[in-house]
Enzyme design. Structure first.
Site, PDB file in Angstrom:
ATOM      1  N   SER A 292       0.867  -1.179  -0.046  1.00  0.00           N
ATOM      2  CA  SER A 292       0.145  -0.042   0.010  1.00  0.00           C
ATOM      3  C   SER A 292       0.993   1.184  -0.030  1.00  0.00           C
ATOM      4  CB  SER A 292      -0.900   0.094   1.141  1.00  0.00           C
ATOM      5  OG  SER A 292      -1.814  -1.016   1.343  1.00  0.00           O
ATOM      6  N   SER A 330      -3.314  -3.823  -2.955  1.00  0.00           N
ATOM      7  CA  SER A 330      -2.544  -2.460  -2.402  1.00  0.00           C
ATOM      8  C   SER A 330      -3.832  -1.440  -2.129  1.00  0.00           C
ATOM      9  CB  SER A 330      -1.850  -1.829  -3.713  1.00  0.00           C
ATOM     10  OG  SER A 330      -1.002  -0.889  -3.366  1.00  0.00           O
ATOM     11  N   ASP A 332      -4.219   1.992  -1.668  1.00  0.00           N
ATOM     12  CA  ASP A 332      -3.569   3.481  -2.110  1.00  0.00           C
ATOM     13  C   ASP A 332      -4.745   4.530  -1.899  1.00  0.00           C
ATOM     14  OD1 ASP A 332      -1.689   1.719  -3.372  1.00  0.00           O
ATOM     15  OD2 ASP A 332      -2.693   1.459  -5.196  1.00  0.00           O
TER      16      ASP A 332
END
Length: 427
Positions: A292, A330, A332
Protein backbone atom coordinates in the site's frame (compact mmCIF):
# COMPACT_ATOMS: atom_id res chain seq x y z
CA UNK A 1 12.25 -5.09 25.73
CA UNK A 2 10.88 -2.41 23.41
CA UNK A 3 13.16 0.29 22.09
CA UNK A 4 11.37 3.60 21.53
CA UNK A 5 13.12 6.11 19.31
CA UNK A 6 11.70 9.54 18.54
CA UNK A 7 12.63 11.59 15.48
CA UNK A 8 15.28 13.34 17.55
CA UNK A 9 17.12 10.14 18.54
CA UNK A 10 19.59 8.42 16.21
CA UNK A 11 19.33 4.69 15.67
CA UNK A 12 22.95 4.17 16.74
CA UNK A 13 21.86 2.06 19.68
CA UNK A 14 20.83 -0.75 17.38
CA UNK A 15 22.98 -3.73 16.50
CA UNK A 16 24.19 -4.00 12.92
CA UNK A 17 23.14 -7.66 12.48
CA UNK A 18 19.60 -6.74 13.46
CA UNK A 19 19.19 -4.40 10.51
CA UNK A 20 21.45 -6.08 7.99
CA UNK A 21 24.09 -4.34 5.91
CA UNK A 22 24.55 -1.08 7.77
CA UNK A 23 25.78 2.03 6.06
CA UNK A 24 28.83 3.98 7.18
CA UNK A 25 28.41 7.16 9.18
CA UNK A 26 27.51 9.74 6.54
CA UNK A 27 24.54 11.78 5.37
CA UNK A 28 22.18 9.76 3.20
CA UNK A 29 21.80 11.37 -0.24
CA UNK A 30 18.33 12.25 -1.41
CA UNK A 31 17.14 12.19 -5.02
CA UNK A 32 18.30 15.73 -5.76
CA UNK A 33 21.71 15.05 -4.29
CA UNK A 34 22.11 12.40 -6.99
CA UNK A 35 20.88 14.72 -9.75
CA UNK A 36 17.34 13.28 -9.96
CA UNK A 37 14.86 16.18 -9.69
CA UNK A 38 11.62 15.10 -11.46
CA UNK A 39 11.26 18.74 -12.54
CA UNK A 40 10.21 21.83 -10.64
CA UNK A 41 11.81 23.85 -7.86
CA UNK A 42 11.79 22.44 -4.33
CA UNK A 43 11.26 24.40 -1.13
CA UNK A 44 14.08 25.07 1.36
CA UNK A 45 13.78 21.67 3.10
CA UNK A 46 12.25 19.82 0.15
CA UNK A 47 9.65 18.52 2.61
CA UNK A 48 5.96 18.80 3.42
CA UNK A 49 7.00 21.12 6.26
CA UNK A 50 7.93 23.77 3.68
CA UNK A 51 4.19 24.55 3.71
CA UNK A 52 3.98 27.13 6.54
CA UNK A 53 2.57 25.73 9.77
CA UNK A 54 2.84 22.03 8.91
CA UNK A 55 4.65 19.89 11.49
CA UNK A 56 5.73 16.23 11.33
CA UNK A 57 6.70 13.87 14.15
CA UNK A 58 7.75 10.21 14.33
CA UNK A 59 7.99 7.51 16.94
CA UNK A 60 10.11 4.57 15.78
CA UNK A 61 9.97 1.15 17.44
CA UNK A 62 12.79 -1.30 16.75
CA UNK A 63 13.73 -4.21 19.00
CA UNK A 64 14.55 -7.92 18.91
CA UNK A 65 15.73 -10.21 16.17
CA UNK A 66 15.23 -13.76 14.99
CA UNK A 67 12.04 -15.83 15.05
CA UNK A 68 8.68 -14.23 15.67
CA UNK A 69 7.21 -14.61 19.14
CA UNK A 70 3.76 -13.09 18.91
CA UNK A 71 3.52 -10.12 21.22
CA UNK A 72 7.28 -10.01 21.83
CA UNK A 73 8.74 -9.26 18.42
CA UNK A 74 10.90 -8.71 16.51
CA UNK A 75 9.51 -5.19 16.33
CA UNK A 76 9.97 -2.97 13.26
CA UNK A 77 7.16 -0.43 13.31
CA UNK A 78 6.07 2.99 14.55
CA UNK A 79 3.76 5.94 14.00
CA UNK A 80 4.01 9.22 12.10
CA UNK A 81 2.00 12.39 12.77
CA UNK A 82 1.31 15.20 10.29
CA UNK A 83 -0.21 18.32 11.88
CA UNK A 84 -1.63 20.71 9.24
CA UNK A 85 -1.53 23.71 11.59
CA UNK A 86 1.02 22.46 14.07
CA UNK A 87 0.35 21.82 17.74
CA UNK A 88 -0.43 25.46 18.51
CA UNK A 89 -3.52 25.52 16.26
CA UNK A 90 -4.38 21.84 16.08
CA UNK A 91 -8.06 22.49 16.78
CA UNK A 92 -8.50 24.80 13.80
CA UNK A 93 -9.85 22.96 10.74
CA UNK A 94 -8.47 23.03 7.22
CA UNK A 95 -10.23 22.41 3.92
CA UNK A 96 -9.45 18.86 2.79
CA UNK A 97 -10.46 15.98 0.56
CA UNK A 98 -9.52 12.32 0.07
CA UNK A 99 -9.27 9.89 -2.81
CA UNK A 100 -8.59 6.16 -3.02
CA UNK A 101 -7.07 4.66 -6.16
CA UNK A 102 -7.49 1.16 -4.72
CA UNK A 103 -9.23 0.55 -1.43
CA UNK A 104 -7.42 -2.47 0.02
CA UNK A 105 -6.43 -0.38 3.04
CA UNK A 106 -7.76 1.97 5.67
CA UNK A 107 -7.88 5.65 6.50
CA UNK A 108 -10.33 6.43 9.29
CA UNK A 109 -12.29 9.67 9.47
CA UNK A 110 -12.61 10.14 5.72
CA UNK A 111 -16.41 10.04 5.57
CA UNK A 112 -16.68 13.27 7.54
CA UNK A 113 -13.95 14.90 5.47
CA UNK A 114 -15.88 14.15 2.31
CA UNK A 115 -19.15 15.27 3.91
CA UNK A 116 -17.90 18.51 5.46
CA UNK A 117 -14.90 19.34 3.30
CA UNK A 118 -12.83 19.87 6.44
CA UNK A 119 -10.08 18.05 8.31
CA UNK A 120 -9.89 18.51 12.07
CA UNK A 121 -6.64 17.59 13.77
CA UNK A 122 -3.64 15.53 12.72
CA UNK A 123 -3.17 12.86 10.07
CA UNK A 124 -1.63 9.78 11.68
CA UNK A 125 0.07 6.92 9.79
CA UNK A 126 0.99 3.54 11.28
CA UNK A 127 0.77 -0.19 10.54
CA UNK A 128 -2.41 -2.06 9.66
CA UNK A 129 -3.14 -3.69 13.01
CA UNK A 130 -2.40 -0.71 15.26
CA UNK A 131 -4.90 1.76 13.83
CA UNK A 132 -7.17 1.39 16.85
CA UNK A 133 -4.42 2.23 19.36
CA UNK A 134 -3.40 5.31 17.40
CA UNK A 135 -6.99 6.44 16.97
CA UNK A 136 -7.56 6.10 20.71
CA UNK A 137 -4.36 8.05 21.31
CA UNK A 138 -5.50 11.04 19.25
CA UNK A 139 -8.71 11.24 21.26
CA UNK A 140 -6.98 11.01 24.65
CA UNK A 141 -4.39 13.55 23.49
CA UNK A 142 -7.22 15.85 22.40
CA UNK A 143 -8.97 15.40 25.76
CA UNK A 144 -5.94 16.83 27.54
CA UNK A 145 -6.25 19.91 25.33
CA UNK A 146 -10.04 20.22 25.77
CA UNK A 147 -10.45 19.38 22.09
CA UNK A 148 -12.14 15.98 22.40
CA UNK A 149 -15.21 17.15 20.47
CA UNK A 150 -13.20 18.97 17.80
CA UNK A 151 -10.89 15.99 17.13
CA UNK A 152 -13.49 13.30 17.74
CA UNK A 153 -13.12 11.59 14.33
CA UNK A 154 -9.36 11.06 14.01
CA UNK A 155 -7.73 10.41 10.66
CA UNK A 156 -5.47 7.35 10.93
CA UNK A 157 -4.05 5.60 7.87
CA UNK A 158 -2.10 2.36 7.57
CA UNK A 159 0.13 0.15 5.47
CA UNK A 160 1.07 -3.47 6.30
CA UNK A 161 4.55 -4.18 7.69
CA UNK A 162 4.12 -7.90 8.36
CA UNK A 163 7.13 -8.95 6.27
CA UNK A 164 9.59 -7.42 8.75
CA UNK A 165 7.48 -6.93 11.88
CA UNK A 166 5.48 -8.93 14.43
CA UNK A 167 2.35 -7.29 13.07
CA UNK A 168 0.02 -9.39 15.25
CA UNK A 169 1.85 -8.33 18.39
CA UNK A 170 0.08 -4.93 18.59
CA UNK A 171 3.24 -3.13 19.64
CA UNK A 172 2.16 0.47 18.98
CA UNK A 173 0.59 1.89 22.11
CA UNK A 174 -1.20 5.21 22.69
CA UNK A 175 1.89 6.68 24.35
CA UNK A 176 3.86 6.14 21.14
CA UNK A 177 1.31 8.14 19.16
CA UNK A 178 1.36 10.81 21.88
CA UNK A 179 5.11 11.10 21.48
CA UNK A 180 4.86 11.46 17.70
CA UNK A 181 2.36 14.27 18.21
CA UNK A 182 4.36 16.04 20.90
CA UNK A 183 7.66 15.83 19.02
CA UNK A 184 6.21 17.06 15.73
CA UNK A 185 8.29 19.91 14.32
CA UNK A 186 8.76 22.09 11.26
CA UNK A 187 12.00 21.96 9.28
CA UNK A 188 13.77 18.86 7.89
CA UNK A 189 11.78 15.62 8.11
CA UNK A 190 13.57 12.31 8.91
CA UNK A 191 12.89 9.80 6.14
CA UNK A 192 13.19 6.10 5.45
CA UNK A 193 12.80 3.54 8.22
CA UNK A 194 11.23 5.91 10.73
CA UNK A 195 7.78 6.28 12.27
CA UNK A 196 5.02 4.43 10.47
CA UNK A 197 7.45 3.62 7.67
CA UNK A 198 9.86 1.63 9.83
CA UNK A 199 8.97 -1.85 8.54
CA UNK A 200 7.74 -0.99 5.05
CA UNK A 201 8.85 -2.36 1.67
CA UNK A 202 8.65 -0.38 -1.59
CA UNK A 203 9.09 -1.98 -5.04
CA UNK A 204 10.72 -4.93 -3.24
CA UNK A 205 13.39 -2.63 -1.77
CA UNK A 206 13.32 -1.21 1.74
CA UNK A 207 10.86 1.67 1.81
CA UNK A 208 9.19 3.87 4.41
CA UNK A 209 8.61 7.60 4.90
CA UNK A 210 9.55 10.05 2.16
CA UNK A 211 8.81 13.69 1.51
CA UNK A 212 9.35 16.42 -1.08
CA UNK A 213 8.02 19.88 -1.92
CA UNK A 214 7.57 22.32 -4.77
CA UNK A 215 7.70 26.11 -4.73
CA UNK A 216 5.75 27.59 -7.62
CA UNK A 217 7.15 30.61 -9.46
CA UNK A 218 5.58 33.97 -8.66
CA UNK A 219 3.93 33.94 -12.07
CA UNK A 220 1.97 30.87 -10.89
CA UNK A 221 1.14 32.37 -7.50
CA UNK A 222 4.31 31.52 -5.57
CA UNK A 223 2.47 28.85 -3.60
CA UNK A 224 4.16 25.95 -1.82
CA UNK A 225 3.01 22.34 -2.12
CA UNK A 226 4.44 19.47 -0.07
CA UNK A 227 3.97 15.71 -0.13
CA UNK A 228 4.64 13.02 2.48
CA UNK A 229 4.36 9.32 1.62
CA UNK A 230 4.42 6.07 3.53
CA UNK A 231 5.70 3.82 0.76
CA UNK A 232 4.89 0.09 0.94
CA UNK A 233 3.68 -0.76 -2.56
CA UNK A 234 4.84 -1.87 -5.99
CA UNK A 235 6.55 -4.58 -7.99
CA UNK A 236 10.26 -4.63 -8.82
CA UNK A 237 9.83 -5.28 -12.53
CA UNK A 238 7.79 -2.09 -13.03
CA UNK A 239 9.92 0.21 -10.85
CA UNK A 240 10.82 3.25 -12.95
CA UNK A 241 12.60 6.56 -12.28
CA UNK A 242 12.28 9.38 -14.82
CA UNK A 243 11.42 6.81 -17.48
CA UNK A 244 14.40 4.57 -16.67
CA UNK A 245 13.41 0.92 -16.01
CA UNK A 246 15.40 0.73 -12.78
CA UNK A 247 13.62 -2.44 -11.67
CA UNK A 248 14.80 -4.24 -14.80
CA UNK A 249 18.34 -2.91 -14.32
CA UNK A 250 18.40 -4.04 -10.66
CA UNK A 251 16.61 -7.41 -10.74
CA UNK A 252 18.43 -9.02 -7.81
CA UNK A 253 18.58 -8.16 -4.10
CA UNK A 254 15.07 -9.47 -3.54
CA UNK A 255 13.65 -10.06 -0.04
CA UNK A 256 14.86 -13.37 1.38
CA UNK A 257 15.35 -15.09 4.74
CA UNK A 258 18.62 -15.82 6.49
CA UNK A 259 19.50 -19.18 7.98
CA UNK A 260 18.09 -22.64 7.43
CA UNK A 261 14.67 -22.20 9.03
CA UNK A 262 11.80 -20.97 6.86
CA UNK A 263 9.63 -18.11 8.14
CA UNK A 264 6.89 -19.34 10.45
CA UNK A 265 4.14 -17.09 9.12
CA UNK A 266 1.96 -18.84 6.50
CA UNK A 267 2.00 -15.62 4.47
CA UNK A 268 5.81 -15.67 4.33
CA UNK A 269 6.30 -19.32 3.31
CA UNK A 270 7.05 -18.36 -0.29
CA UNK A 271 9.86 -15.96 0.62
CA UNK A 272 13.05 -17.52 -0.77
CA UNK A 273 16.20 -18.29 1.18
CA UNK A 274 19.28 -16.10 0.99
CA UNK A 275 22.49 -18.01 0.34
CA UNK A 276 24.74 -19.03 3.22
CA UNK A 277 26.44 -15.63 3.24
CA UNK A 278 23.16 -13.73 3.26
CA UNK A 279 23.77 -12.56 -0.28
CA UNK A 280 21.01 -11.11 -2.49
CA UNK A 281 18.36 -13.45 -3.78
CA UNK A 282 17.28 -13.31 -7.43
CA UNK A 283 14.09 -15.27 -6.86
CA UNK A 284 10.82 -13.41 -7.50
CA UNK A 285 8.94 -12.10 -4.50
CA UNK A 286 5.57 -13.71 -3.75
CA UNK A 287 4.08 -10.32 -2.89
CA UNK A 288 5.02 -8.68 -6.20
CA UNK A 289 2.68 -5.71 -6.61
CA UNK A 290 1.04 -6.08 -3.19
CA UNK A 291 1.29 -3.52 -0.40
CA UNK A 292 0.00 0.00 0.00
CA UNK A 293 0.93 3.66 -0.18
CA UNK A 294 -0.45 6.54 1.86
CA UNK A 295 0.11 10.04 0.46
CA UNK A 296 -0.57 13.35 2.23
CA UNK A 297 -0.52 16.51 0.10
CA UNK A 298 -0.36 19.94 1.75
CA UNK A 299 -0.47 23.38 0.17
CA UNK A 300 -0.87 27.01 1.18
CA UNK A 301 -2.72 27.73 -2.07
CA UNK A 302 -6.31 28.89 -1.35
CA UNK A 303 -8.23 25.85 -2.54
CA UNK A 304 -11.74 24.63 -1.79
CA UNK A 305 -12.48 20.97 -0.98
CA UNK A 306 -13.50 20.03 -4.51
CA UNK A 307 -10.22 21.48 -5.82
CA UNK A 308 -8.27 19.54 -3.20
CA UNK A 309 -10.01 16.42 -4.43
CA UNK A 310 -8.64 17.24 -7.87
CA UNK A 311 -5.14 17.46 -6.35
CA UNK A 312 -5.58 14.11 -4.59
CA UNK A 313 -6.63 12.56 -7.90
CA UNK A 314 -3.31 13.61 -9.45
CA UNK A 315 -1.29 11.62 -6.90
CA UNK A 316 -1.83 8.34 -8.84
CA UNK A 317 -0.13 9.92 -11.86
CA UNK A 318 3.07 10.27 -9.85
CA UNK A 319 2.74 6.72 -8.52
CA UNK A 320 2.13 5.39 -12.03
CA UNK A 321 5.29 7.11 -13.30
CA UNK A 322 7.22 5.17 -10.62
CA UNK A 323 5.63 1.89 -11.71
CA UNK A 324 2.56 1.60 -9.48
CA UNK A 325 -0.65 0.12 -10.86
CA UNK A 326 -3.01 0.32 -7.88
CA UNK A 327 -3.03 -3.47 -7.81
CA UNK A 328 -5.62 -5.65 -6.12
CA UNK A 329 -3.84 -6.07 -2.76
CA UNK A 330 -2.68 -2.46 -2.56
CA UNK A 331 -4.31 0.21 -0.42
CA UNK A 332 -3.57 3.46 -2.28
CA UNK A 333 -5.27 6.21 -0.26
CA UNK A 334 -4.55 9.93 -0.47
CA UNK A 335 -5.47 13.09 1.42
CA UNK A 336 -4.93 16.71 0.35
CA UNK A 337 -5.44 19.83 2.48
CA UNK A 338 -5.01 23.60 2.19
CA UNK A 339 -3.75 25.69 5.09
CA UNK A 340 -5.77 28.79 4.29
CA UNK A 341 -7.84 29.92 7.28
CA UNK A 342 -11.44 28.72 7.18
CA UNK A 343 -12.68 29.38 10.71
CA UNK A 344 -15.04 32.35 11.11
CA UNK A 345 -13.93 35.15 13.43
CA UNK A 346 -15.00 34.85 17.07
CA UNK A 347 -18.80 35.00 17.44
CA UNK A 348 -19.22 35.32 13.67
CA UNK A 349 -21.07 32.84 11.50
CA UNK A 350 -19.52 33.57 8.12
CA UNK A 351 -15.93 32.88 7.11
CA UNK A 352 -14.38 34.79 4.25
CA UNK A 353 -12.19 32.41 2.26
CA UNK A 354 -10.25 32.82 -0.97
CA UNK A 355 -10.38 30.50 -3.96
CA UNK A 356 -7.86 30.03 -6.73
CA UNK A 357 -9.40 29.92 -10.16
CA UNK A 358 -9.63 26.47 -11.73
CA UNK A 359 -7.66 27.74 -14.71
CA UNK A 360 -4.73 28.34 -12.33
CA UNK A 361 -4.55 24.77 -11.00
CA UNK A 362 -2.27 23.20 -13.61
CA UNK A 363 1.00 24.22 -11.87
CA UNK A 364 -0.30 22.63 -8.65
CA UNK A 365 -1.24 19.47 -10.55
CA UNK A 366 2.30 19.29 -11.93
CA UNK A 367 3.77 19.98 -8.48
CA UNK A 368 1.72 17.13 -7.00
CA UNK A 369 2.91 14.64 -9.59
CA UNK A 370 6.55 15.75 -9.31
CA UNK A 371 6.68 15.82 -5.50
CA UNK A 372 4.93 12.44 -5.22
CA UNK A 373 7.59 10.80 -7.39
CA UNK A 374 10.42 12.46 -5.50
CA UNK A 375 8.98 11.57 -2.09
CA UNK A 376 8.69 7.90 -3.12
CA UNK A 377 12.32 7.79 -4.25
CA UNK A 378 13.48 9.69 -1.16
CA UNK A 379 11.79 7.09 1.04
CA UNK A 380 13.83 4.36 -0.64
CA UNK A 381 17.14 6.25 -0.77
CA UNK A 382 16.92 6.94 2.98
CA UNK A 383 16.27 3.30 3.89
CA UNK A 384 19.10 0.91 4.71
CA UNK A 385 18.91 -2.85 4.38
CA UNK A 386 16.86 -4.27 7.25
CA UNK A 387 16.59 -7.77 8.71
CA UNK A 388 13.44 -8.28 10.72
CA UNK A 389 10.93 -10.88 11.82
CA UNK A 390 11.83 -14.52 11.10
CA UNK A 391 15.20 -13.29 9.80
CA UNK A 392 13.64 -11.91 6.61
CA UNK A 393 15.98 -9.43 4.96
CA UNK A 394 14.87 -6.57 2.71
CA UNK A 395 17.64 -4.77 0.86
CA UNK A 396 18.02 -1.04 0.58
CA UNK A 397 18.01 0.50 -2.90
CA UNK A 398 21.68 0.49 -4.01
CA UNK A 399 22.58 4.09 -4.77
CA UNK A 400 25.40 3.16 -7.11
CA UNK A 401 23.13 0.83 -9.07
CA UNK A 402 20.50 3.55 -9.40
CA UNK A 403 23.05 6.09 -10.60
CA UNK A 404 24.51 3.59 -13.08
CA UNK A 405 21.05 2.88 -14.52
CA UNK A 406 20.23 6.58 -14.81
CA UNK A 407 23.51 7.28 -16.59
CA UNK A 408 23.00 4.35 -18.93
CA UNK A 409 19.80 5.96 -20.20
CA UNK A 410 21.18 9.50 -20.18
CA UNK A 411 18.77 10.70 -17.53
CA UNK A 412 21.09 11.93 -14.79
CA UNK A 413 21.58 15.65 -14.27
CA UNK A 414 24.69 17.06 -12.54
CA UNK A 415 24.54 16.28 -8.82
CA UNK A 416 23.46 19.02 -6.44
CA UNK A 417 26.03 20.56 -4.05
CA UNK A 418 26.92 18.43 -1.04
CA UNK A 419 24.01 18.78 1.44
CA UNK A 420 24.32 19.79 5.06
CA UNK A 421 24.10 16.80 7.44
CA UNK A 422 20.52 15.76 8.13
CA UNK A 423 18.84 13.20 10.30
CA UNK A 424 18.88 9.72 8.78
CA UNK A 425 17.67 6.22 9.49
CA UNK A 426 21.05 4.52 9.63
CA UNK A 427 21.75 2.24 12.62
Amino acid sequence: MRTLLSSSVLLSLLLTPMLGAAQAERPRPRARDLGITFGGQSGPHNAITDVPGVEVGHTTLISGQGRIEAGKGPVRTGVTAVLPRGKAHVGEPVFASTYALNGNGEMTGTHWIQESGELNGPVMITNTNDISAVREAVITWAMKKDLAWDLGLPVVAETWDGMLHDVYGFHVKPEHAHQALETARTGPVPEGSVGGGTGMVCHNFKGGIGTASRKLPESAGGYTLGVLVQCNYGSRRLFSVEGVPVGEELPDQRPCYLGSQKPGSPMMQAVPSCDVKGAPSKAPNPFEGAGSIIVVVATDAPLLPHQLNRLARRVPLGIAKMGGLGENFSGDIFLAFSTQHVKPPTEAHVANVAVLGNDRLNPLFAATVQATQEAILNSMLASDTMTGADNIRVFGLPHDGLVKAMKKYGRLKPAAPTPAPRKTTKP
